[in-house]
Design an enzyme around this catalytic site. Structure first.
Site, mmCIF file in Angstrom:
data_model
loop_
_atom_site.group_PDB
_atom_site.id
_atom_site.type_symbol
_atom_site.label_atom_id
_atom_site.label_comp_id
_atom_site.label_asym_id
_atom_site.label_seq_id
_atom_site.Cartn_x
_atom_site.Cartn_y
_atom_site.Cartn_z
ATOM 1 N N TYR A 65 0.841 -1.203 0.000
ATOM 2 C CA TYR A 65 0.000 0.000 0.000
ATOM 3 C C TYR A 65 0.872 1.248 0.000
ATOM 4 C CZ TYR A 65 -4.950 -1.028 0.283
ATOM 5 O OH TYR A 65 -6.237 -1.352 -0.032
ATOM 6 N N GLU A 67 -0.603 4.841 -0.143
ATOM 7 C CA GLU A 67 -1.430 6.049 -0.231
ATOM 8 C C GLU A 67 -0.561 7.296 -0.137
ATOM 9 O OE1 GLU A 67 -2.522 3.467 1.582
ATOM 10 O OE2 GLU A 67 -4.719 3.450 1.680
ATOM 11 N N ASP A 212 -8.263 13.430 -24.836
ATOM 12 C CA ASP A 212 -8.258 12.017 -24.463
ATOM 13 C C ASP A 212 -7.617 11.250 -25.611
ATOM 14 O OD1 ASP A 212 -8.766 9.353 -24.034
ATOM 15 O OD2 ASP A 212 -10.834 9.623 -23.386
ATOM 16 N N THR A 242 -5.309 5.864 -21.813
ATOM 17 C CA THR A 242 -5.095 4.523 -21.300
ATOM 18 C C THR A 242 -3.729 4.088 -21.820
ATOM 19 O OG1 THR A 242 -6.321 3.704 -23.206
ATOM 20 C CG2 THR A 242 -7.489 3.804 -21.117
ATOM 21 N N LYS A 245 -3.694 0.386 -25.318
ATOM 22 C CA LYS A 245 -4.161 0.288 -26.705
ATOM 23 C C LYS A 245 -2.928 0.387 -27.610
ATOM 24 C CE LYS A 245 -8.790 1.918 -25.592
ATOM 25 N NZ LYS A 245 -8.828 2.572 -24.275
ATOM 26 N N ARG A 251 -3.189 -2.746 -18.692
ATOM 27 C CA ARG A 251 -4.386 -1.932 -18.478
ATOM 28 C C ARG A 251 -4.090 -0.915 -17.388
ATOM 29 N NH1 ARG A 251 -9.006 -4.763 -20.426
ATOM 30 N NH2 ARG A 251 -10.241 -3.041 -19.658
HETATM 31 N N1 DSN Z 1 -13.308 -0.155 -24.763
HETATM 32 C C1 DSN Z 1 -12.491 0.931 -25.273
HETATM 33 C C2 DSN Z 1 -12.714 1.158 -26.713
HETATM 34 O O1 DSN Z 1 -13.071 0.194 -27.331
HETATM 35 O O2 DSN Z 1 -12.523 2.224 -27.237
HETATM 36 C C3 DSN Z 1 -12.628 2.149 -24.465
HETATM 37 O O3 DSN Z 1 -13.706 2.103 -23.614
#
Ligand code: DSN
Length: 432
Positions: A65, A67, A212, A242, A245, A251
């Site tokens: 942990y 924090e 984003d 994120t 991708k 993740r």
């Molecule tokens: N699931 C991702 C996408 O397919 O773009 C983002 O939520």
């Protein structure tokens, strides 16, 4: 008993031992490994991180942990956690060439919460957010009507013209709705866009900008897409992404902010909305960032920039194959993502299931101006990042696009498509 019978009995006995030794979760993990290995993954938001990154996800960093932030933790024992978090922060800023103007928080667990951190940092109840609507390629977390955030914030959308983002429509919506925050960045938008100009416009109308870049983070990092990281009015105030991708990590998520907003963002994350960071995720993200920077390599040893160039070429090949078979795309592909417009009579859910049956994994998706239901929308979204990581080449993407297209147009049946899938699948790499 003949030789064959003897070996068959040994085989059965080994299966018996395996079933006895493995619990249900282990068996499911093996089965899922086999499913992933034996299918062609065209989901535009998925990818395969390096085995080193996956190992770190399951490492002893899980046990601690922490924090707080480096140098100011609420529990003892964080000497290494402090160094880890600072190191990963520095690498994240380096990857996006953002050290000068931005800071970063590496503690947020995924993309939607990352966007929420920005909302809760800069918006007051009743403030207005402007974003692209879901059908046109926006994301649920950009305040769609089904989003819980619409309880707190007002939401308006900007539109596309002919399926494409145009400055005039963007500016018109700014003028009309006077938003406090504008979201630029999309989940199902195949073209590229110019962050600099959009940020300048939004700022000129007094809005703050959240970029984003979850889908295109790898492209931005490789210099293959315009970047939202700039000083002054040309840069986004906040950038979320994120990490799993096109960036090809585990993740997780990163929340960047212009330096003046960083203390407030950090406060929103902890103690505002979250407890202890997942240090295992932070470590795994760090490993992937090293791979982007070329300080570590992915198992196939391809430098990250070359990988992204291949991702872009392969998406174009996939698109060409579909078009050769007579399938239309919503707008020309210039990223990792292809959005096919299905013929009116094709049911996208049935298509998605049929493709899965022959080992092609995709997702049905809304298209600009879609009047069909979100459950059975009018499009099919395909991406090239995951199969490029498995070593699939341009010609094979072309063949795959052509085969899927022919199936959509009724020129190939499932059995014929299955032959193509099996053939392509044989030559793919698998690292796990
Ligand atoms: N699931 C991702 C996408 O397919 O773009 C983002 O939520």
């Amino acid at each position: 008993m003949g030789r064959r019978g003897f070996f068959s009995q040994i085989g059965n006995y080994l299966v018996f031992l395996y079933n006895k030794a493995m619990n249900q979760i282990q068996k499911l993990t093996d089965t899922e490994n086999e499913r992933q290995k034996s299918t062609l993954n065209l989901i535009a938001s998925e990818n395969y991180p390096s085995p080193k990154a996956l190992t770190l996800l399951g490492s002893i960093w899980n046990d601690k942990y922490a924090e707080g932030y480096p140098g100011k933790r609420y529990y003892a024992g964080n000497v290494n956690a402090d160094s880890l978090e600072e190191f990963v922060q520095a690498k994240a800023l380096e990857v996006f060439n953002a050290r000068e103007d931005y800071g970063v928080n590496v503690q947020v667990l995924s993309g939607s919460p990352a966007n929420a951190m920005v909302y809760f940092t800069v918006l007051e109840p009743g403030d207005t957010v402007l974003s692209l609507n879901l059908n046109s390629g926006g994301h649920l977390s950009h305040l769609h009507t089904t989003s819980s955030y619409v309880k707190f914030f007002k939401h308006f959308t900007y539109s596309l013209r002919g399926g494409k983002l145009h400055e005039a429509e963007f500016e018109q919506a700014l003028k009309e709705h006077k938003p406090r925050l504008v979201v630029i960045g999309y989940s199902s938008y195949p073209a590229q866009y110019e962050f600099t100009r959009l940020c300048q416009l939004a700022h000129a109308y007094g809005a703050l900008v959240l970029a984003d870049i979850s889908h295109i983070a790898g492209l931005v990092a490789a210099g293959q897409h315009s970047s939202p990281f700039h000083s002054g009015a040309s840069g986004a105030d906040f950038v979320t992404t994120t990490t799993h991708k096109t960036l090809r990590g585990p993740r997780s998520a990163l929340v960047f902010a212009k330096k003046e907003y960083m203390p407030a963002v950090n406060k929103t994350v902890f103690p505002g909305t979250s407890g202890g960071p997942h240090l295992n995720q932070i470590a795994a993200v760090g490993q992937s960032l090293l791979e982007v920077l070329g300080e570590e390599t992915y198992p196939d040893k391809t430098p990250f920039n070359e990988y992204i160039q291949d991702v872009l070429k392969n998406a174009k090949a996939l698109e060409s194959g579909l078009k050769q078979a007579g399938v239309h795309v919503t707008i020309p592909t210039a990223t990792h993502l292809v959005l096919a417009k299905l013929p009116e009579e094709v049911d996208s859910l049935t298509l998605q299931n049929d493709l899965e049956e022959v080992g092609i994994i995709t997702n049905r998706n809304a298209i600009p101006g879609d009047e069909k239901s979100p459950w059975r929308p009018g499009g099919l979204r395909l991406g090239s990042a995951a199969l490029t990581s498995r070593g699939m080449k341009h010609d094979d993407f072309l063949m795959l696009g052509e085969a899927i297209g022919s199936f959509i147009m009724g020129k190939k049946d499932k059995a014929e498509l299955s032959i193509v899938t099996k053939d392509l699948q044989k030559s793919l790499k698998w690292y796990y």
